[in-house]
Design an enzyme around this catalytic site. Structure first.
Site, short mmCIF file in Angstrom:
data_model
loop_
_atom_site.label_atom_id
_atom_site.label_comp_id
_atom_site.label_asym_id
_atom_site.label_seq_id
_atom_site.Cartn_x
_atom_site.Cartn_y
_atom_site.Cartn_z
N ARG A 1 6.07 1.33 -4.57
CA ARG A 1 5.13 1.88 -5.48
C ARG A 1 5.40 3.22 -5.92
O ARG A 1 5.27 3.74 -7.07
CB ARG A 1 3.80 1.69 -5.27
CG ARG A 1 3.54 0.00 -5.00
CD ARG A 1 1.98 -0.43 -5.05
NE ARG A 1 1.89 -1.49 -4.53
CZ ARG A 1 2.08 -2.81 -5.23
NH1 ARG A 1 2.62 -3.01 -6.54
NH2 ARG A 1 2.02 -4.10 -4.68
N SER B 1 -10.20 -3.52 4.39
CA SER B 1 -8.75 -3.98 4.38
C SER B 1 -8.75 -5.77 4.22
O SER B 1 -9.36 -6.27 5.16
CB SER B 1 -8.01 -3.67 5.84
OG SER B 1 -6.92 -4.59 5.69
N ASP C 1 -3.87 -0.38 -4.50
CA ASP C 1 -2.20 -0.50 -4.55
C ASP C 1 -1.74 0.34 -5.86
O ASP C 1 -0.61 0.67 -6.16
CB ASP C 1 -1.78 -1.75 -4.67
CG ASP C 1 -1.73 -2.33 -3.23
OD1 ASP C 1 -1.81 -1.51 -2.42
OD2 ASP C 1 -1.70 -3.42 -3.14
N SER D 1 0.22 -10.79 -3.14
CA SER D 1 -0.79 -11.24 -2.27
C SER D 1 -1.06 -12.82 -2.32
O SER D 1 -1.20 -13.42 -1.48
CB SER D 1 -2.22 -10.60 -2.40
OG SER D 1 -2.04 -9.44 -2.02
#
Ligand code: S3P
Length: 748
Positions: free
Chosen positions: A702, A473, A622, A327
């Site tokens: 992931r 989000s 995540d 990010s």
């Protein structure tokens, strides 16, 4: 070696298209033998010396004997004669195709020869590729790459014949489309035949005038652009206009009607209506441009990869520095690009997602040095300095790139289109498009589900809005705030729950004022960013795999150094602690505006199942795939609720994890917004939890890494397919797991 697709291919005609296809067949070893028949002896000799064919014949009959694929690559008007001649020599399993620009007349020619009982192997085709040059020497092995090939299977065509031709054209890297014959001819009449007819006709109109020399001499760009295709081969176009007479005449009628409309508007000086017509046409042209640039998805020709992990007890130990935060890496490029002056980044994640962002800004004219050993220097172009990209921007697997860039691109002066890979192409984009539209953006998503490609029409004046985010989000929040940088007035976003705040922190680091009041984040448009230095912390989302790995392995002892512990990201630590994991967060410090620490985890006790706290969901969003592996190893039931967002990540992480866990012998039930996992752990017992089997990662990094970690407690071999996406966020994953004691065999 596997059998080639065809035994013997016979080309009747070997010009640009035929010889290009012959080159593909040679290069890809698609046939044991290639022969040809053309009228020109010289062409045959040349083709032989180029190594394209083994034999050349003047008589097509000789060429087709024993062939299982016959390609008619000759002028369409010759089709009937050739079919008549070769008919007695075709067998039931010969595939016959052609490459002509019109299809109805080819079918008519075949019917004249075979009657209504057309051969099963007859499948007309039309590769939409060409070049100014013709002839056997002009052929190119990549002529069809990224071009469309239309096949027009008939009711009589056999499935096997169509399948083989699809394979052939796909080997030429073409995009194959199947269409009905009439539809093909109608579409081509409008998109190709009418424009050619108009170009020939316009040139003729001007050439007939007495002052033609002057007109041609002074004719500027418009004439040159419009008339370019009038330089095409007259014989070929003569044949096409006749061959597709009905559809061409329909298209001409439509043209005449439209011409009459515009003529009248000019005659009547109807300014309003004329502006309407021209404006509408201009917008439609832009839209077509976007459509031409975008495809459902543009998967790079990536090699698919798989991981294999053998059964047996393993150790899991060591000190590791996992790669930079995804990010933060994305944002460092985006903000550096629009800042004034240079931005120097260290610890940049050289994974494919962040590299997609980096490439996007290069495509928009930003000069970027690196990345080299995690260092990147971005020469910012300022708020007004981005330039229109030449073509669609490819975002690969990266939702963050696409959503944040939607905000930035919506505010630019130029149009843009963003595309992504198979996974990204399924992800919802309306969640960002909708608030941007409220700000005045012109942005389109695709299909009923509002997925990529995303198409943006620039040059809109954006206005600040107050937006209540319907879902937690950070990507949507960030996309809106970024658009707000260029918008008039204040833009604010209120979040239902706090999400990662890297955008807010980093904008401040670039000297831009951002207010955070409770769950409301706001900024004023019209300011500027000033280049700075960004130190990217190690990604807690990557560290999570090692944290879970250590938590489920007896006597493990793993330290993850300099990991970002921004409080909006530490849900995984909190949840693992609640499950009873032995975790210490030590050496806390600040680096580049973000808190970091060393995290030490030891496998000293069996985890226990919990109801995962809902307030931690956005803070661990995540990390759930890895946490599900932890839950499977825990004693008792783990319940997750309030996590419906997991269904719209790189894959549907609830379903895909449930499927994989069940494959590996874990009892679990996916729910609408979470999952219930029956942990198989028993206090003090470190024997295997998982069986093994084959797991599909669904293009989700992931998922691939989580099931790899399950390989610390497996009783049978685990195979994970589609692991190439691990490179999006954690390119050194298998290297580091091997050092820790979990060897993963990587194969292609
Ligand atoms: C991200 C936000 C989260 C997260 C993603 C990165 C970001 O997505 O899952 O990996 O950098 O802003 P959502 O905003 O969709 O929750």
């Amino acid at each position: 070696m596997s059998q080639p697709l065809f035994e013997k291919v016979a080309f009747i005609g070997l010009g640009l298209i035929g010889s290009s296809l012959a080159r593909v067949i040679r290069a890809e070893h698609l046939a044991n033998d290639i022969v040809a028949s053309t009228r020109s002896q010289k062409t045959l000799e040349d083709a032989k010396s180029l190594g394209l064919i083994s034999e050349g014949y003047a008589d097509p009959v000789e060429a087709v004997k024993g062939a299982d694929l016959v390609v008619l690559a000759l002028p369409v008007r010759a089709t009937q004669k050739v079919l008549e001649a070769i008919k007695p020599y075709l067998s039931a399993n010969t595939i016959i195709t052609d490459v002509g620009s019109t299809k109805g007349n080819v079918v008519d020619a075949a019917k004249a020869v075979f009657g209504d009982a057309l051969p099963e192997g007859f499948v007309p085709g039309h590769p939409i590729a060409g070049a100014e040059h013709t002839g056997v020497h002009a052929g190119k092995v990549d002529l069809f790459a990224n071009h469309k090939v239309i096949l027009t299977p008939l009711p009589s065509s056999a499935g096997w014949a169509v399948d083989k031709l699809i394979q052939l054209w796909q080997a030429a890297k073409a995009e194959v489309i199947c269409m009905d014959v009439d539809k093909h001819d109608e579409v081509l009449a409008h998109t190709s035949h009418l424009p050619h007819l108009m170009a020939f006709n316009l040139v003729e109109q001007l050439a007939k005038r007495e002052d033609n020399l002057d007109i041609f001499r002074y004719a500027a760009g418009g004439f040159r652009d419009f008339s370019r295709i009038a330089a095409s081969d007259p014989q070929m176009w003569h044949d096409i206009f006749f061959a597709n007479k009905k559809a061409v005449l329909n298209a001409v009628d439509g043209f005449e009607q439209q011409l009459a409309i515009i003529r009248k508007l000019i005659e009547d000086e109807d300014s309003h209506a004329l502006m309407g017509l021209l404006g509408h046409a201009q917008a439609a042209r832009q839209h077509f441009n976007h459509m031409l640039a975008k495809k459902p998805f543009m998967e790079k020709n990536k090699v698919t990869q798989q991981f294999t992990i053998q059964p047996g007890a393993k150790k899991f130990q060591g000190k590791f520095t996992v790669p930079g935060d995804k990010s933060v890496s994305h944002r460092s490029i985006m903000f550096g690009a629009i800042a004034e002056g240079a931005t120097h980044v260290t610890g940049f994640l050289e994974g494919e997602d962040a590299l997609a962002t980096l490439q996007a800004f290069r495509d928009m004219g930003v000069s970027i040095e690196g990345p080299k050993n995690g260092e990147v220097t971005i020469h910012g172009v300022g708020m007004q300095g981005l330039k229109a990209p030449q073509s669609a921007i490819y975002m690969g697997n990266s939702g963050t790139s696409m959503r944040l860039l939607s905000g930035m691109l919506a505010a630019q002066k130029f149009d843009s289109v963003m595309t992504g890979d198979a996974s990204l192409s399924k992800r919802p984009m309306e969640r960002i498009a909708k608030p941007l539209r409220e700000m005045g953006a012109q942005i389109q998503t695709t299909g009923e589900r509002g997925t990529p490609p995303v198409s943006i029409t620039g040059n809109q004046n954006l206005k600040g809005i107050q937006y209540d985010l319907p879902m937690a989000s950070a990507q949507v929040k960030s996309g809106i705030l970024l658009a707000g940088l260029w918008a008039e007035g204040e833009t604010s976003v209120t979040e239902p729950e706090p999400t990662r705040d890297h955008t807010e922190r980093m904008l401040r680091a670039f000297g831009y004022e951002v207010k955070t009041e409770g769950n409301r984040i706001s900024l004023q448009g019209g300011g500027k960013l000033v280049g700075t230095n960004i130190q990217v912390p190690s990604d807690i989302s990557s560290a999570a795999f090692f944290m879970v790995g250590a938590a489920i392995t007896e006597n493990s002892d793993v330290t993850l150094e300099a990991v970002g512990i921004n409080p909006t990201r530490t849900g995984v630590i909190e949840i693992l602690k609640q499950m009873g994991a032995d975790i210490i967060v030590e050496n806390e410090r600040i680096a580049g505006g973000e808190p970091i620490a060393d995290i030490r985890i030891r496998g000293t006790r069996t985890l226990k199942g919990i109801h995962m706290p809902e307030d931690q969901v956005p803070l661990a969003i995540d990390e759930f795939p890895a946490l599900f592996i932890a839950a499977a190893c825990a004693e008792g039931q783990t319940i997750l609720t309030g996590a419906a967002e997991l269904r719209v990540k790189e894959s549907d992480r609830i379903q895909v994890m449930a499927d994989g866990l069940q494959t590996m012998g874990i009892d679990c039930t996916p729910t609408e917004d979470g999952i219930i996992i029956e942990g198989k752990g028993k206090s003090g017992d470190w024997s295997p939890i998982f069986t093994g089997g084959e797991i599909e990662s669904h293009h989700d990094h992931r998922i691939a890494m989580s099931f790899s970690i399950a390989g610390l407690r497996n009783s049978e071999q685990i195979k994970i397919v589609g692991t190439e996406t691990v490179a999006t966020s954690f390119p050194t994953f298998t290297e580091l797991t091997s050092i820790a004691g979990l060897p993963i065999q990587v194969s292609e």
